[in-house]
Design a protein around this motif. Structure first.
Motif, PDB file in Angstrom:
ATOM      1  N   ILE A   6      -2.519  -0.025   5.743  1.00  0.00           N
ATOM      2  CA  ILE A   6      -1.222   0.294   6.319  1.00  0.00           C
ATOM      3  C   ILE A   6      -0.806   1.637   5.756  1.00  0.00           C
ATOM      4  N   ARG A   7      -0.225   2.469   6.621  1.00  0.00           N
ATOM      5  CA  ARG A   7       0.271   3.760   6.151  1.00  0.00           C
ATOM      6  C   ARG A   7       1.652   4.011   6.736  1.00  0.00           C
ATOM      7  N   ASP A   8       2.497   4.558   5.881  1.00  0.00           N
ATOM      8  CA  ASP A   8       3.842   4.917   6.288  1.00  0.00           C
ATOM      9  C   ASP A   8       3.759   6.133   7.196  1.00  0.00           C
ATOM     10  N   ALA A   9       4.564   6.174   8.243  1.00  0.00           N
ATOM     11  CA  ALA A   9       4.534   7.279   9.203  1.00  0.00           C
ATOM     12  C   ALA A   9       5.718   8.223   8.988  1.00  0.00           C
ATOM     13  N   GLY A  10       6.103   8.413   7.720  1.00  0.00           N
ATOM     14  CA  GLY A  10       7.221   9.296   7.416  1.00  0.00           C
ATOM     15  C   GLY A  10       8.568   8.641   7.618  1.00  0.00           C
ATOM     16  N   SER A  11       8.650   7.348   7.410  1.00  0.00           N
ATOM     17  CA  SER A  11       9.901   6.616   7.629  1.00  0.00           C
ATOM     18  C   SER A  11      10.948   6.983   6.585  1.00  0.00           C
TER      19      SER A  11
ATOM     20  N   VAL B 132       4.136   0.275  14.178  1.00  0.00           N
ATOM     21  CA  VAL B 132       5.290  -0.555  13.851  1.00  0.00           C
ATOM     22  C   VAL B 132       6.511   0.348  13.824  1.00  0.00           C
ATOM     23  N   GLY B 133       7.555  -0.031  14.564  1.00  0.00           N
ATOM     24  CA  GLY B 133       8.751   0.795  14.542  1.00  0.00           C
ATOM     25  C   GLY B 133       9.811   0.349  15.516  1.00  0.00           C
TER      26      GLY B 133
ATOM     27  N   SER C 197       0.058   4.893   1.793  1.00  0.00           N
ATOM     28  CA  SER C 197      -1.095   4.320   2.461  1.00  0.00           C
ATOM     29  C   SER C 197      -1.809   3.424   1.454  1.00  0.00           C
ATOM     30  N   VAL C 198      -2.178   2.220   1.889  1.00  0.00           N
ATOM     31  CA  VAL C 198      -2.851   1.292   0.979  1.00  0.00           C
ATOM     32  C   VAL C 198      -3.725   0.329   1.784  1.00  0.00           C
ATOM     33  N   ASP C 199      -4.875  -0.041   1.204  1.00  0.00           N
ATOM     34  CA  ASP C 199      -5.737  -1.061   1.810  1.00  0.00           C
ATOM     35  C   ASP C 199      -5.030  -2.406   1.727  1.00  0.00           C
ATOM     36  N   LEU C 200      -5.143  -3.198   2.795  1.00  0.00           N
ATOM     37  CA  LEU C 200      -4.504  -4.511   2.837  1.00  0.00           C
ATOM     38  C   LEU C 200      -5.476  -5.593   2.411  1.00  0.00           C
ATOM     39  N   ARG C 201      -4.940  -6.586   1.705  1.00  0.00           N
ATOM     40  CA  ARG C 201      -5.709  -7.750   1.276  1.00  0.00           C
ATOM     41  C   ARG C 201      -5.065  -8.997   1.867  1.00  0.00           C
ATOM     42  N   ASN C 202      -5.859 -10.030   2.022  1.00  0.00           N
ATOM     43  CA  ASN C 202      -5.361 -11.284   2.567  1.00  0.00           C
ATOM     44  C   ASN C 202      -4.176 -11.776   1.740  1.00  0.00           C
ATOM     45  N   GLY C 203      -3.068 -12.051   2.401  1.00  0.00           N
ATOM     46  CA  GLY C 203      -1.884 -12.571   1.727  1.00  0.00           C
ATOM     47  C   GLY C 203      -0.878 -11.522   1.310  1.00  0.00           C
ATOM     48  N   ASP C 204      -1.167 -10.225   1.499  1.00  0.00           N
ATOM     49  CA  ASP C 204      -0.215  -9.182   1.130  1.00  0.00           C
ATOM     50  C   ASP C 204       1.101  -9.359   1.878  1.00  0.00           C
TER      51      ASP C 204
ATOM     52  N   GLU D 140       1.903   2.374  10.469  1.00  0.00           N
ATOM     53  CA  GLU D 140       0.732   2.053  11.280  1.00  0.00           C
ATOM     54  C   GLU D 140      -0.192   1.146  10.484  1.00  0.00           C
ATOM     55  N   VAL D 141      -0.737   0.125  11.142  1.00  0.00           N
ATOM     56  CA  VAL D 141      -1.790  -0.703  10.561  1.00  0.00           C
ATOM     57  C   VAL D 141      -3.076  -0.261  11.243  1.00  0.00           C
TER      58      VAL D 141
END
Length: 149
Positions: free
Chosen positions: A110-115, A79-80, A128-135, A100-101
Motif C-alpha cells: 500500500i502506498r499513500d498518494a499524497g493524502s 482508495v479515496g 509505502s509498505v508491504d502488506l502482511r496477512n492481518g495488517d 493505492e493497493v
C-alpha cells in the motif's frame, strides 16, 4: 446463516466473515481460515499463486461502518473520495486520491498518494509498505483488515 468461528451473521456469496475474517466456502459448508501472525508475518504476502486478497472494513474510528468487504482483484486498486476510486470512501477525512493497493511480484503493498491525513498500517503512518496477512489499514476514519487467501 452465521459464521462458524464467531457467530456473526453472514449472507450467501460472502467470501470472508466481515467480523473476524474467516474464509467462507461458497459451496454448501464453511471452512475455517486462520491467518498466521507468527514467523510468517515477518515477510510480505507472496503475489504468486491463485489466492486473492481483500480489505475487510472494520468499525470506523468514530461510529460504526457498514461492514463491507473489498476484493483486491486488479493490479492497482485506488482508495479515496474521488468518484473514480476503486474503493470509494465518502468522508472529508479521506483525500480524493488517498492511497493505492498494488499487487506486484513480491506481494501486495500500500502506498499513500499524497493524502492530507496520511495512510496508516498497524497505527503507523506510512508512505509505502508491504502488506502482511492481518495488517490493519486506516484511511481517514475508515479502518480495514488486509486478508490474503
Amino acid at each position: 446463516m452465521v459464521c462458524p468461528d464467531c457467530g456473526a451473521e453472514i449472507t450467501r456469496g460472502m467470501r470472508f466473515c466481515a467480523e473476524c475474517g474467516t474464509k467462507l466456502d461458497a459451496g454448501q459448508s464453511t471452512v475455517s481460515f486462520a491467518p498466521s501472525f507468527g514467523e510468517e508475518a515477518d515477510s510480505p504476502v507472496s503475489g504468486g499463486g491463485s489466492g486473492g486478497a481483500s480489505l475487510i472494513e472494520l468499525d470506523q474510528v468514530e461510529g460504526t461502518a457498514g461492514r463491507r468487504m473489498h476484493d483486491i482483484d486488479e493490479e492497482v486498486v485506488t482508495v479515496g473520495r474521488g468518484q473514480d476510486s476503486s474503493i470509494f470512501l465518502d468522508d472529508v477525512t479521506v483525500s480524493r486520491k488517498h492511497a493505492e493497493v498494488v499487487r506486484g511480484e513480491r506481494g501486495y503493498l500500500i502506498r499513500d498518494a499524497g493524502s492530507l491525513n496520511g495512510t496508516y498500517v498497524n497505527r503507523v503512518r506510512v508512505d509505502s509498505v508491504d502488506l502482511r496477512n492481518g495488517d490493519e489499514i486506516q484511511v481517514g476514519k475508515y479502518r480495514f483488515r488486509f486478508v490474503f487467501s
